[in-house]
Design an enzyme around this catalytic site. Structure first.
Site, PDB file in Angstrom:
ATOM      1  N   TRP A 311      -2.406   5.240  -9.439  1.00 49.13           N
ATOM      2  CA  TRP A 311      -1.119   4.585  -9.160  1.00 49.13           C
ATOM      3  C   TRP A 311       0.050   5.244  -9.893  1.00 49.13           C
ATOM      4  O   TRP A 311       1.167   4.768  -9.809  1.00 49.13           O
ATOM      5  CB  TRP A 311      -1.191   3.109  -9.547  1.00 49.13           C
ATOM      6  CG  TRP A 311      -2.308   2.376  -8.893  1.00 49.13           C
ATOM      7  CD1 TRP A 311      -2.288   1.761  -7.659  1.00 49.13           C
ATOM      8  CD2 TRP A 311      -3.636   2.177  -9.413  1.00 49.13           C
ATOM      9  NE1 TRP A 311      -3.507   1.201  -7.389  1.00 49.13           N
ATOM     10  CE2 TRP A 311      -4.364   1.432  -8.445  1.00 49.13           C
ATOM     11  CE3 TRP A 311      -4.277   2.550 -10.592  1.00 49.13           C
ATOM     12  CZ2 TRP A 311      -5.692   1.067  -8.635  1.00 49.13           C
ATOM     13  CZ3 TRP A 311      -5.607   2.196 -10.783  1.00 49.13           C
ATOM     14  CH2 TRP A 311      -6.304   1.456  -9.811  1.00 49.13           C
ATOM     15  N   ASP A 312      -0.203   6.299 -10.635  1.00 56.95           N
ATOM     16  CA  ASP A 312       0.819   6.917 -11.486  1.00 56.95           C
ATOM     17  C   ASP A 312       1.329   5.921 -12.524  1.00 56.95           C
ATOM     18  O   ASP A 312       2.513   5.898 -12.866  1.00 56.95           O
ATOM     19  CB  ASP A 312       1.977   7.464 -10.652  1.00 56.95           C
ATOM     20  CG  ASP A 312       2.883   8.401 -11.456  1.00 56.95           C
ATOM     21  OD1 ASP A 312       2.438   8.906 -12.493  1.00 56.95           O
ATOM     22  OD2 ASP A 312       4.037   8.615 -11.035  1.00 56.95           O
TER      23      ASP A 312
END
Length: 678
Positions: A311-312
């Protein structure tokens, strides 16, 4: 109405005396532990309305650099107040020293970095680092030093009093870092945050282009002798163990505990960000707070905040080091805010959570080849600083009841199962977005009242995985970030979910300042920060807040200062969260403010150069404010906040926006009708 513990004045004075002196603001975060707290108290809620502009300094880049180059800049530097100077860096790594009272330039160093490259994270320098060599004679050259990492991967040491390179450090005052592999383009690898320094060792991280390839450069952390520049140690954050991935670097600022001899690293996600099928497992020590012996690089402990990140949700904020009364006595802790809006509080010696952290089940069903973690860590004591779920009920609708909004349609079409919903070919809503929660501006902590203050952002990203067969011909629409993720079966696209008018699709506020009582584990107040004045069509100043990547500064005088995406420096009452004052800036100050005492007067300063990725206007200035002197006329650039007037402004702005919306809807309907007729 909330009650607040009243601390006897004598105890307050004792606590202030016991704290490390940071009236000088000698580190990027105020002190080496990143508290962003100043014991200065000349400026208070009662007199903050008397602030006037002390000076406005321009680096000259706006005139000297071509517009296409300036459009690739982010001015995020926080000045230091050291050696009777304000010292900061420009986005092009020019180091500049100013007179703290007048803003007159004292010296300037230009490393002459190339401006024909394409830096992955734009041209940016968040700040420099100050260090004094206690072993050197009092008047020796380079006894006090300024260290800086550059966009073209150099570590530079300068004499803090003159700006002259330290000849005995590396080669002529600089070290060129060896990356160890060929870059895909000039600018794939940068240094954007200030180095950390302690016990005669200077430590530097890196900023590496995301989502280009699986085999991206290593995120190795490097340490050098602060006097000679000789290599001391290296640390690879990502445990390889046969996995195929790149970096897990440290692009955010680090913190140092000089007494313990520890440096604290906030590490990132491995590459690529949104598909991890070739890196099974939790990917230690990515997405972690990591404590190392600063003299040797030995791992002391690590705590992971996200397992197998797709998801960063890396750690963008500097770890905050402080002493906290947990209810079971005083403890030295590390406070780590996250993009998800979580706050992890860890024991500084062991890395173990001070309060329980639960492993909770999260959505599964990742893309083909993905091996997600079944659980993720959730803090239980300190509540999340921002909301973490989004639905069609939260979609912005400017004309509710008349039509289903574009935002509702976009929300309904995407996969959305709450926090940690995996990326998908269908398209996944990610909320908080990858710049959400608390970002590089980090948090501030008042050690007297034990209150944490943080700026937070609320926006939604739409993440789409693009099968490899379709990626070659994919032409990203305007506003979409496209990553090829070479070596993975999917490329990716990422875009803010916005309305046809360009507004964020989730209901405001889009940026909030939050105050948290850590010991009690409760939110004390929230306050919307910023308007759409410098972002919206026709400059309509809707009081909806704006995403807040930058941080803040809190003072013993009872104030919290912050910049925003509109062109104002603001002051808030630290007790109530009420906005008290605004100081107009030439362009938005998307940087961290700082404060200092000079000749008996308290100043507040901020870098005001804008943020190209956020679409603000671009500038090249540092602006400082102080209290008006006797007989000095009120400043045209400063104003107190009139609540009734603010309500009138909001109502007027809303009416104006409604008119604009109706006109645009009418034009769209007319175009569609003509299209059908033709």
């Amino acid at each position: 109405m909330r009650t607040r513990l009243r601390i006897p004045p004598a105890l307050v004075a004792l606590l202030l005396l016991a704290m490390p002196p940071c009236a000088a603001w000698e580190s990027w975060g105020g002190d080496a532990g990143g508290s962003r707290f100043s014991p200065l108290r000349e400026i208070t809620p009662d007199n903050v309305g008397q602030l006037v502009r002390a000076f406005e300094y321009h680096t000259g880049d706006l005139i000297a650099r071509p517009p296409e180059v300036m459009r690739r800049t982010k001015f995020q530097a926080t000045p230091l107040f050291v050696e009777d100077s304000l010292i900061f860096c420009s986005p092009f790594n020019e180091v500049i020293a100013l007179d703290p009272g007048t803003g007159a330039q004292k010296w300037r160093f230009d490393p002459k970095i190339a401006t024909n490259q394409r830096p992955a994270n734009r041209y940016v320098c968040r700040g420099v680092t100050y260090w004094v060599d206690d072993h050197a004679p009092a008047n020796a050259a380079c006894r006090s030093r300024i260290f800086m990492g550059t966009n073209d991967v150099r570590l530079i040491a300068l004499d803090a009093r003159t700006g002259i390179p330290c000849a005995g450090f590396g080669k002529g005052g600089e070290i060129k870092l060896e990356i160890g592999m060929r870059l895909e383009w000039p600018g794939e690898f940068q240094i954007t945050s200030p180095p950390a320094v302690g016990r005669g060792v200077v430590v530097v991280g890196s900023s590496i282009g995301d989502n280009s390839r699986v085999d991206a450069p290593s995120g190795m952390v490097r340490a050098f002798d602060a006097r000679s520049g000789e290599p001391r140690w290296t640390f690879e954050p990502l445990k390889r163990d046969g996995i195929e991935a790149g970096h897990a670097n440290v692009w955010a600022p680090m913190s140092v505990d000089e007494t313990r001899g520890l440096v604290f690293l906030p590490t990132t996600s491995p590459s690529p960000d949104f598909w991890g099928g070739k890196r099974p497992g939790n990917n230690e020590h990515a997405n972690s707070v990591v404590a190392l012996r600063i003299e040797t690089g030995e791992l002391v402990w690590a705590f992971q905040t996200v397992h197998h990140d797709v998801w960063d949700y890396d750690l963008p904020a500097q770890p905050t080091l402080t002493r906290l009364d947990t209810g079971d006595g005083q403890r030295d802790v590390v406070i780590q805010p996250t993009k998800q809006g979580f706050v992890f509080v860890l024991d500084r010696d062991t890395g173990k959570p001070v309060w329980p952290v639960e492993e909770r089940a999260v959505p599964q069903g990742g893309a083909e080849g993905e091996k997600l973690s079944p659980t993720q860590p959730f803090p239980t004591h300190v509540p999340a600083l921002t909301s973490q779920t989004i639905s069609t009920d939260d979609a912005l609708s400017l004309l509710p009841g008349l039509m289903r909004s574009s935002c509702e349609r976009q929300f309904a079409a995407a996969r959305n199962e709450g926090l940690f919903t995996p990326p998908s070919v269908q398209g996944t809503l990610e909320f908080p977005f990858t710049g959400g929660g608390v970002n590089w501006g980090s948090a501030a902590y008042d050690p007297v009242h034990q209150i944490l203050y943080a700026n937070t952002s609320r926006a939604v990203h739409l993440i789409k995985l693009i099968p490899r067969a379709e990626a070659a011909g994919f032409n990203p629409p305007p506003g979409h970030d496209f990553g090829r993720q070479r070596g993975a079966p999917f490329a990716m696209s990422r875009a803010m979910v916005t309305s046809p008018l360009g507004f964020l699709c989730n209901k405001p506020p889009w940026g909030e300042m939050v105050a948290v009582d850590l010991k009690a584990g409760r939110i004390l107040w929230r306050s919307t920060v910023g308007t759409t004045e410098d972002l919206a069509p026709l400059g309509v100043p809707l009081p909806w807040g704006a995403p807040l990547l930058n941080g803040l500064a809190v003072t013993a005088g009872g104030l919290v200062f912050t910049g925003a995406m509109d062109a104002y420096l603001r002051a808030f009452d630290a007790r109530s969260g009420r906005e008290l004052w605004q100081g107009r800036l030439p362009v938005p100050g998307v940087a961290n403010p700082m404060t200092y005492l000079w000749k008996g007067e308290q100043y507040v300063a901020i870098g005001a150069g804008g943020h190209s990725e956020a679409g603000t206007s671009i500038g090249d200035s540092v602006v400082a404010f102080r209290l008006a002197r006797p007989g000095e006329a009120p400043s045209l650039w400063s104003r107190t906040i009139d609540r009734p007037g603010g309500r009138f402004l909001a109502a007027t702005s809303a009416i104006t926006l409604a008119i604009i919306t109706l006109v645009m809807v009418g034009l769209r309907w007319r175009r569609r009708r003509r299209s059908r007729q033709s």
